[in-house]
Design an enzyme around this catalytic site. Sequence first.
Site, mmCIF file in Angstrom:
data_model
loop_
_atom_site.group_PDB
_atom_site.id
_atom_site.type_symbol
_atom_site.label_atom_id
_atom_site.label_comp_id
_atom_site.label_asym_id
_atom_site.label_seq_id
_atom_site.Cartn_x
_atom_site.Cartn_y
_atom_site.Cartn_z
ATOM 1 N N CYS A 117 0.871 -1.176 0.000
ATOM 2 C CA CYS A 117 0.000 0.000 0.000
ATOM 3 C C CYS A 117 0.901 1.217 0.000
ATOM 4 C CB CYS A 117 -0.912 -0.001 1.225
ATOM 5 S SG CYS A 117 -1.953 1.477 1.342
ATOM 6 N N GLU A 129 -4.027 1.331 -5.912
ATOM 7 C CA GLU A 129 -3.158 0.241 -6.341
ATOM 8 C C GLU A 129 -3.068 0.273 -7.854
ATOM 9 O OE1 GLU A 129 -0.433 -1.428 -5.886
ATOM 10 O OE2 GLU A 129 -1.300 -1.909 -3.924
#
Length: 253
Positions: A2, A111
């Site tokens: 992340c 992402e």
Amino acid sequence: MCGRFNLNTTPEEVADHFGIIGLEDFPARLNIAPTQPILVIVEGERQEPGSNLPNRQAMLVRWGFLPGWVKNPKEFPLLINARSETAIGKASFRAAMRHRRVLIPATGFYEWRRPTKEEGGKAQAFHIKPKRGGIVAFAGLMETWSSADGSEVDTGAILTTSANRSIGRIHDRMPVVIAPEDFSRWLDCKTQEPRAVKDLMKAADEDFFEMIPVSDKVNKVANTGADILEPVAETLAPASKPVAKDDGQMSLF
């Protein structure tokens, strides 16, 4: 992994979600990047007499974990994530897993789906957020690093786990999400040892998040406007030819 997330909400909503009193004002942030300050929720030192509310506090830490034993931060890698599968035993995170577990408020994260060699082209960015909206709590760790001159820096990292099947189509990792009913257990480092909260470090349910394709504006830290959240058609168009130019912005991708 992340590497970018957002907190697009109000202090009042954060305070209500985590049971905090007197949270200071802060601006919504749509493109939070490593080394920037991030909001974390910690267990307080003492309970107010006669109060039934959780004793939680909010604070800012630098996103980029520094273990206390590091001598020179410039020679140590930037740890923005910790793998939940190994954090309990890993030297960098062992002490924080035992004594300094935190919650990191977010309203979504980003992402990138990388194209295969056959597909070619450039990566596709996605904004991943709860289908029902609102705030989520990422599992996090924090550490206060002290320099030789006595100055201190509070630092943090987001715990990740293997992605569930839906998110796995674009990336193999995702942040660990702690449900509200588990906040107290996760934050309780006095009676809950790491092995006692190991069951919380798992992927979110398949239908918890939705993935929205967005433009590559989110790739640049300087882009913080609402336009980075605008949906686009998912595509893996051929990458444009690199331009030999330095705009002074470090790229993490």
